[in-house]
Design a protein around this motif. Structure first.
Motif, PDB file in Angstrom:
ATOM      1  N   VAL A   1      -2.782 -14.119  -3.932  1.00 51.57           N
ATOM      2  CA  VAL A   1      -3.586 -12.990  -3.767  1.00 51.57           C
ATOM      3  C   VAL A   1      -3.583 -11.822  -4.720  1.00 51.57           C
ATOM      4  N   ASP A   2      -4.379 -11.127  -5.009  1.00 47.82           N
ATOM      5  CA  ASP A   2      -4.418  -9.672  -5.498  1.00 47.82           C
ATOM      6  C   ASP A   2      -4.005  -8.629  -4.804  1.00 47.82           C
ATOM      7  N   SER A   3      -3.609  -7.596  -5.576  1.00 45.52           N
ATOM      8  CA  SER A   3      -3.064  -6.305  -4.443  1.00 45.52           C
ATOM      9  C   SER A   3      -3.939  -5.852  -3.651  1.00 45.52           C
ATOM     10  N   GLU A   4      -5.220  -5.799  -3.702  1.00 46.27           N
ATOM     11  CA  GLU A   4      -6.077  -5.266  -2.683  1.00 46.27           C
ATOM     12  C   GLU A   4      -6.039  -6.309  -1.326  1.00 46.27           C
ATOM     13  N   GLU A   5      -5.981  -7.595  -1.315  1.00 43.53           N
ATOM     14  CA  GLU A   5      -5.977  -8.411  -0.457  1.00 43.53           C
ATOM     15  C   GLU A   5      -4.302  -8.321   0.209  1.00 43.53           C
ATOM     16  N   GLY A   6      -3.507  -8.404  -0.809  1.00 43.78           N
ATOM     17  CA  GLY A   6      -2.014  -8.209  -0.116  1.00 43.78           C
ATOM     18  C   GLY A   6      -1.870  -6.950   0.607  1.00 43.78           C
ATOM     19  N   ARG A   7      -2.254  -6.186  -0.019  1.00 46.54           N
ATOM     20  CA  ARG A   7      -2.193  -4.604   0.677  1.00 46.54           C
ATOM     21  C   ARG A   7      -2.891  -4.773   2.269  1.00 46.54           C
ATOM     22  N   ALA A   8      -3.929  -5.242   2.365  1.00 52.24           N
ATOM     23  CA  ALA A   8      -4.883  -5.162   3.565  1.00 52.24           C
ATOM     24  C   ALA A   8      -3.981  -6.066   4.493  1.00 52.24           C
ATOM     25  N   LEU A   9      -3.509  -7.111   4.034  1.00 51.12           N
ATOM     26  CA  LEU A   9      -2.739  -8.120   5.371  1.00 51.12           C
ATOM     27  C   LEU A   9      -1.579  -7.241   5.557  1.00 51.12           C
ATOM     28  N   ASN A  10      -0.834  -6.831   4.717  1.00 49.75           N
ATOM     29  CA  ASN A  10       0.332  -6.203   5.004  1.00 49.75           C
ATOM     30  C   ASN A  10       0.191  -5.051   5.968  1.00 49.75           C
ATOM     31  N   HIS A  11      -0.933  -4.301   5.715  1.00 48.01           N
ATOM     32  CA  HIS A  11      -1.193  -3.296   6.842  1.00 48.01           C
ATOM     33  C   HIS A  11      -1.720  -3.992   7.937  1.00 48.01           C
ATOM     34  N   ASP A  12      -2.868  -4.737   7.933  1.00 52.79           N
ATOM     35  CA  ASP A  12      -3.053  -5.389   9.340  1.00 52.79           C
ATOM     36  C   ASP A  12      -2.110  -5.842  10.138  1.00 52.79           C
TER      37      ASP A  12
END
Length: 160
Positions: free
Chosen positions: A48-59
């Protein structure tokens, strides 16, 4: 003997030099070889890119930042036996940046993170010091079988 791994490789990033299917299968097989009799052998590995990685880590972990690898073990419903281990999510920009900063070959760093994530899917953790030592030793052993240097030692000029 373990069945051959089944790896579902998913690309959700435009990153260059992403591991190929054969590499992923070899790395997953190296982990599973360390656990004879393990019947779970299917894994999804998503880049994944940073956006999806950040969202998954947050969620899923409550951290509003990117991370290199996330592991999502498959939880089978009671009475249902499936060969699924779970999912690994690797954030390409983070992995590529770490490899540069640590002066490691990108593919070696990816191999380490796949091994690390696979061990999480198999129930290993590194919260406590003793758990971390056990997990790191397994990682070193598996990576050595793949001719990859100890990821916990600084890279030398010969490793680059």
């Amino acid at each position: 003997m373990n069945p051959p791994p089944i790896v579902d490789r998913q690309l959700a990033t435009n990153g260059e030099s992403l591991p190929q299917q054969a590499e992923l299968e070899a790395w997953v097989a190296a982990v599973l070889a360390r656990f004879p009799g393990e019947t779970r052998h299917e894994v999804t590995i998503r880049f994944v890119d940073s956006e999806e990685g950040r969202a998954l880590n947050h969620d899923y972990r409550g951290y509003d930042k990117t991370t290199n690898v996330l592991s999502f073990p498959f939880e089978s419903p009671p009475g249902v036996t499936l060969p699924l281990l779970g999912d690994l999510v690797l954030c390409h920009p983070v992995v590529a940046n770490e490899a540069r900063e640590q002066a490691k070959r990108l593919q070696d760093h990816y191999a380490h993170l796949v091994v690390h994530g696979m061990l999480h899917l198999l129930g290993y953790d590194h919260v406590e010091d003793a758990e971390a030592e056990e997990m790191e030793e397994l990682e070193r052993e598996i990576l050595a079988r793949l001719a990859i240097a100890d990821p916990y030692q600084p890279a030398t000029a010969a490793d680059k």
